[in-house]
Design a protein around this motif. Sequence first.
Motif, mmCIF file in Angstrom:
data_model
loop_
_atom_site.group_PDB
_atom_site.id
_atom_site.type_symbol
_atom_site.label_atom_id
_atom_site.label_comp_id
_atom_site.label_asym_id
_atom_site.label_seq_id
_atom_site.Cartn_x
_atom_site.Cartn_y
_atom_site.Cartn_z
ATOM 1 N N HIS A 99 -20.522 80.557 149.360
ATOM 2 C CA HIS A 99 -21.201 79.393 149.952
ATOM 3 C C HIS A 99 -22.095 78.712 148.911
ATOM 4 O O HIS A 99 -22.180 77.485 148.852
ATOM 5 C CB HIS A 99 -22.082 79.814 151.140
ATOM 6 C CG HIS A 99 -21.340 80.482 152.255
ATOM 7 N ND1 HIS A 99 -21.954 81.304 153.172
ATOM 8 C CD2 HIS A 99 -20.023 80.442 152.593
ATOM 9 C CE1 HIS A 99 -21.055 81.743 154.041
ATOM 10 N NE2 HIS A 99 -19.882 81.235 153.709
ATOM 11 N N ALA A 100 -22.780 79.531 148.127
ATOM 12 C CA ALA A 100 -23.672 78.977 147.097
ATOM 13 C C ALA A 100 -22.860 78.244 146.043
ATOM 14 O O ALA A 100 -23.220 77.161 145.584
ATOM 15 C CB ALA A 100 -24.501 80.094 146.475
ATOM 16 N N SER A 101 -21.738 78.858 145.676
ATOM 17 C CA SER A 101 -20.856 78.235 144.688
ATOM 18 C C SER A 101 -20.354 76.893 145.201
ATOM 19 O O SER A 101 -20.303 75.908 144.466
ATOM 20 C CB SER A 101 -19.644 79.146 144.461
ATOM 21 O OG SER A 101 -19.571 79.533 143.128
ATOM 22 N N GLU A 102 -19.992 76.884 146.484
ATOM 23 C CA GLU A 102 -19.479 75.651 147.088
ATOM 24 C C GLU A 102 -20.521 74.534 147.000
ATOM 25 O O GLU A 102 -20.204 73.403 146.625
ATOM 26 C CB GLU A 102 -19.114 75.921 148.556
ATOM 27 C CG GLU A 102 -18.527 74.711 149.251
ATOM 28 C CD GLU A 102 -18.296 74.945 150.748
ATOM 29 O OE1 GLU A 102 -18.629 76.040 151.247
ATOM 30 O OE2 GLU A 102 -17.817 74.009 151.395
ATOM 31 N N ALA A 103 -21.770 74.878 147.326
ATOM 32 C CA ALA A 103 -22.841 73.878 147.258
ATOM 33 C C ALA A 103 -22.980 73.339 145.844
ATOM 34 O O ALA A 103 -23.118 72.124 145.636
ATOM 35 C CB ALA A 103 -24.163 74.488 147.732
ATOM 36 N N SER A 122 -32.910 78.464 136.009
ATOM 37 C CA SER A 122 -32.111 78.988 137.117
ATOM 38 C C SER A 122 -32.063 77.958 138.239
ATOM 39 O O SER A 122 -33.074 77.355 138.589
ATOM 40 C CB SER A 122 -32.714 80.283 137.645
ATOM 41 O OG SER A 122 -32.078 80.646 138.855
ATOM 42 N N ARG A 123 -30.894 77.813 138.802
ATOM 43 C CA ARG A 123 -30.718 76.903 139.947
ATOM 44 C C ARG A 123 -30.659 77.668 141.266
ATOM 45 O O ARG A 123 -30.259 77.132 142.286
ATOM 46 C CB ARG A 123 -29.454 76.059 139.743
ATOM 47 C CG ARG A 123 -29.623 75.063 138.600
ATOM 48 C CD ARG A 123 -28.344 74.311 138.295
ATOM 49 N NE ARG A 123 -28.573 73.346 137.224
ATOM 50 C CZ ARG A 123 -28.963 72.096 137.418
ATOM 51 N NH1 ARG A 123 -29.162 71.655 138.640
ATOM 52 N NH2 ARG A 123 -29.162 71.284 136.399
ATOM 53 N N GLU A 154 -24.241 79.914 138.980
ATOM 54 C CA GLU A 154 -23.892 79.490 137.616
ATOM 55 C C GLU A 154 -22.453 78.991 137.562
ATOM 56 O O GLU A 154 -22.158 77.950 136.965
ATOM 57 C CB GLU A 154 -24.103 80.650 136.633
ATOM 58 C CG GLU A 154 -25.581 80.931 136.386
ATOM 59 C CD GLU A 154 -25.815 82.186 135.548
ATOM 60 O OE1 GLU A 154 -24.835 82.838 135.140
ATOM 61 O OE2 GLU A 154 -26.997 82.506 135.316
ATOM 62 N N ALA A 155 -21.555 79.739 138.208
ATOM 63 C CA ALA A 155 -20.140 79.348 138.192
ATOM 64 C C ALA A 155 -19.959 77.984 138.854
ATOM 65 O O ALA A 155 -19.257 77.109 138.328
ATOM 66 C CB ALA A 155 -19.304 80.405 138.914
ATOM 67 N N LEU A 174 -20.823 79.409 123.822
ATOM 68 C CA LEU A 174 -20.654 79.219 125.266
ATOM 69 C C LEU A 174 -21.441 77.993 125.720
ATOM 70 O O LEU A 174 -22.580 77.816 125.315
ATOM 71 C CB LEU A 174 -21.174 80.450 126.006
ATOM 72 C CG LEU A 174 -20.249 81.664 126.057
ATOM 73 C CD1 LEU A 174 -20.991 82.861 126.628
ATOM 74 C CD2 LEU A 174 -19.006 81.369 126.873
ATOM 75 N N PRO A 175 -20.816 77.178 126.539
ATOM 76 C CA PRO A 175 -21.576 76.024 127.038
ATOM 77 C C PRO A 175 -22.665 76.492 128.003
ATOM 78 O O PRO A 175 -22.447 77.411 128.775
ATOM 79 C CB PRO A 175 -20.520 75.205 127.775
ATOM 80 C CG PRO A 175 -19.445 76.169 128.126
ATOM 81 C CD PRO A 175 -19.478 77.267 127.106
ATOM 82 N N SER A 176 -23.824 75.892 127.908
ATOM 83 C CA SER A 176 -24.890 76.288 128.833
ATOM 84 C C SER A 176 -25.108 75.175 129.850
ATOM 85 O O SER A 176 -24.902 73.996 129.558
ATOM 86 C CB SER A 176 -26.185 76.574 128.068
ATOM 87 O OG SER A 176 -26.609 75.416 127.412
ATOM 88 N N ASN A 177 -25.524 75.587 131.046
ATOM 89 C CA ASN A 177 -25.755 74.609 132.103
ATOM 90 C C ASN A 177 -26.973 73.760 131.802
ATOM 91 O O ASN A 177 -27.909 74.209 131.149
ATOM 92 C CB ASN A 177 -25.985 75.325 133.425
ATOM 93 C CG ASN A 177 -24.699 75.855 134.018
ATOM 94 O OD1 ASN A 177 -23.638 75.653 133.444
ATOM 95 N ND2 ASN A 177 -24.805 76.527 135.124
#
Lengths: 69, 262
Positions: free
Chosen positions: B198-202, B17-18, B234-235, B2-5
């Motif tokens: 909203h977090a995903s959008e950012a 963690s972001r 993460e997504a 799996l690719p990691s961030n």
Amino acid sequence: MENMTVIANGREVQVGLPCSLEEFLVAQALRPRSVVVEHNGEAVAPSEFATRKVKAGDRLEIVKIVAGG
Amino acid sequence: MLPSNQPLIIAGRVLCSRLILGTGKFSSPQAMRDALECSGAELVTVALRRADLSGRKDPFANILEFIDAKKYLLLPNTSGAMNAEEAVRLSHLAVAAGLPKWVKLEIHPDPRYLLPDPVETLKAAELLVKEGFTVLPYINADPVLARRLQDVGTAAVMPLGSPIGSNRGIQTRDQIHIIIEQATVPVVVDAGLGAPSHASEAMEMGADAVLVNTAIAVAHEPNRMALAFKLAVEAGRVAYESGLASSQPTASATSPLTAFLG
């Protein structure tokens, strides 16, 4: 014992002399390890509470860490 | 595999963690601690307040007992400061309390919208950077101010999506795009993120991290909401790093359109 007045968190508070910062906090029912103090505009680490003397007219800001965003 | 961030690096500190979590508004310190665990966050904000000299018992009195300082990096904020001078004093007190020399600089004198004062924020940032603080300023989504702040040496900029606790999501999208485009320091979208989307959008927009508090703290199930935000962040980041497809006004077929019935 002689009394003096200091300004703590904006209020006048009477304390007995002589008085260290640690004794002052205990007299206010605060656990010295749970707070941090600004003494006449200077931040004081808890390790200095026992040796730091409080004098008449001193200004104290007593703060603690709380939840916040 | 799996690719990691990619990790987030703020002032040399590597964070996996972001999602940055605020600790306010939880129903109890235990609820805060559990949600923190579920969020996967590594950077956690706390505040400073005048101690109550009346002798009353405060259930939140010892918040630090519920945050493992070995596991989380504590980020004291200057909430409550009305000007630069008060923010600097609060920062000094945080250091005296044994907290890291990091500060989430926030100066918002107006209680209705809690919008940050840009003049005082810039002034305080300059002073604190000179004193060696790692400064993360909370700002309105003003690209010019963001640039001024990174130029004086802040470790990040934290533009708001919408007012603190409003849960209105990213209302400042165009400005945040510009801030991200010109950023030389991490951009953390802070405030107003009311839903994981909203977090995903950012994150999809290219923000380096988000800071969330209210949406998790007041959720019916804060632990599961913390998890939802973790996954959303993460997504969004994976999507950003993967390269989002561009949008266009007309359709673009995904199946062959060659005729087969004559």
